[in-house]
Design an enzyme around this catalytic site. Structure first.
Site, PDB file in Angstrom:
ATOM      1  N   HIS A  90      50.445  41.516  42.228  1.00 40.50           N
ATOM      2  CA  HIS A  90      50.682  41.941  43.609  1.00 40.50           C
ATOM      3  C   HIS A  90      52.026  41.413  44.110  1.00 40.50           C
ATOM      4  CE1 HIS A  90      46.346  42.140  43.042  1.00 40.50           C
ATOM      5  NE2 HIS A  90      46.214  42.852  44.152  1.00 40.50           N
ATOM      6  N   SER A 116      47.944  47.687  41.563  1.00 35.91           N
ATOM      7  CA  SER A 116      48.406  47.009  42.776  1.00 35.91           C
ATOM      8  C   SER A 116      49.897  46.708  42.751  1.00 35.91           C
ATOM      9  CB  SER A 116      47.619  45.716  42.994  1.00 35.91           C
ATOM     10  OG  SER A 116      46.244  45.991  43.197  1.00 35.91           O
TER      11      SER A 116
END
Length: 351
Positions: free
Chosen positions: A290, A225
């Site tokens: 993230h 991610s």
């Protein structure tokens, strides 16, 4: 008075290119390329070095741009339509879109994103067979024993800051990451090249794991991610900053869909981090990676995507963001060396 000679091809090409570049007086005649220039072009291509080749081609009259917009071209083959579609998806200026459309040869193909994706799928399938679990693999008691996962107790093993991208929490995690990085990463690589897109992806991955080691010190990290969010954030920021120039269809709707998908994936990661762990006292993987990817995307990534066919080393903003990234990496390294001891933090036992 005698008649003036008709303008050379350089002047005609420049006029057709919407007067983006101004010709220098001495560049009105086509100059033959010296033999050493051919070797320089080959070297630049092999090293993936980006020169201002479009301007040079215009000045030397090496090609003529059509006065029509690409969307008005008729009778295109399927591959030509694909290249045109990619140009409109990623480039904000018509002159750049025409240059890309005429010069793209698919050599080399977008190998980086495809290779990364295939490796991630292969490792996931191997782990799924080994653990006999494909959904929410991360809840398996032996999941963290894999030598690719970043674990705070094993942070001295430097490869884990990068190799964690090959481990995913489950098929739901892998599926969304693969779809996003193929839909966004492959077109970006087709335009900007493997070196530049690979740089954004890898710096996002490393920033993600380092951010976790600083902000969520007891948690492990898995998944790609960080790299995926770096690419998508850079692409979305580039669209917003060049809103009037981006001619991709339904761009507002598509941005909304992309943000919804990113929010769903981030929400899944937050839920999993807060969910009771399957291997206490170690928590489930962190979601901070993230955010590290987003930070890289809106800094380094935006500079890369905004400077098509231009040398990054000539951009002041590029060096500012490189310096910021370097300072963050050095800070995170020293943090990992000293902070865990100074804070007397109780880490989960090694897997």
């Amino acid at each position: 008075m005698g008649e003036h000679p008709s303008p050379g091809p350089a002047v005609a090409a420049c006029a057709e290119a919407e007067r983006i570049e101004e010709l220098e007086p001495e560049a009105e005649e086509r100059l033959p390329a010296a033999p050493e220039d051919h070797w320089k072009v080959l070297f630049d291509k092999m090293s993936n070095k980006r020169s201002n080749s479009f301007r040079q081609a215009i000045l030397q009259g090496n090609r003529r741009l059509s006065s029509k917009a690409l969307l008005e071209e008729k009778g295109l083959s399927l591959s030509q339509r694909l290249i045109r579609h990619v140009a409109y998806e990623t480039l904000p200026r018509e002159i750049d879109r025409k240059w890309y459309y005429d010069s793209y040869t698919c050599c080399p193909p977008p190998w980086f994103m495809i290779t990364i994706t295939l490796l991630e799928v292969a490792f996931f399938l191997y782990n799924g067979v080994s653990l006999d679990q494909f959904v929410l693999q991360v809840t398996h008691p032996h999941y963290l024993k894999n030598s690719l996962v970043y674990h705070p107790q094993l942070r001295a093993q430097a490869w884990r800051y990068l190799t964690y991208i090959f481990m995913h929490a489950g098929i739901e995690h892998l599926g969304l990451n693969v779809v996003l990085q193929l839909l966004v990463g492959v077109p970006l690589e087709m335009v900007h090249g493997a070196t530049r897109i690979g740089l954004v992806y890898v710096t996002g991955v490393v920033a993600g794991s380092l951010a976790v080691s600083v902000a969520d010190m007891t948690a492990p990290v898995v998944g790609s991610s960080g790299g995926v969010y770096a690419l998508i954030s850079a692409h979305l920021a580039n669209i917003v900053m060049n809103w009037s120039g981006m001619k991709c269809q339904f761009k507002l709707l598509r941005m909304a869909v992309a943000l919804i998908c990113m929010s769903m994936e981030f929400g899944r990661a937050v839920w999993l981090r807060c969910h009771p762990s399957a291997y206490p006292p170690c928590p489930h993987p962190s979601f901070v990676a993230h955010l590290g990817g987003v930070a890289v995307g809106i800094t380094l990534g935006v500079v890369v995507l905004r400077n098509y066919e231009q040398r990054l080393q000539d951009q002041t903003l590029w060096w500012i963001f490189v310096a910021m990234y370097t300072i963050f990496v050095l800070f995170a390294v020293f943090w990992n060396i000293f902070a865990y001891t100074l804070l007397d933090l109780k880490l989960p036992p090694p897997p």
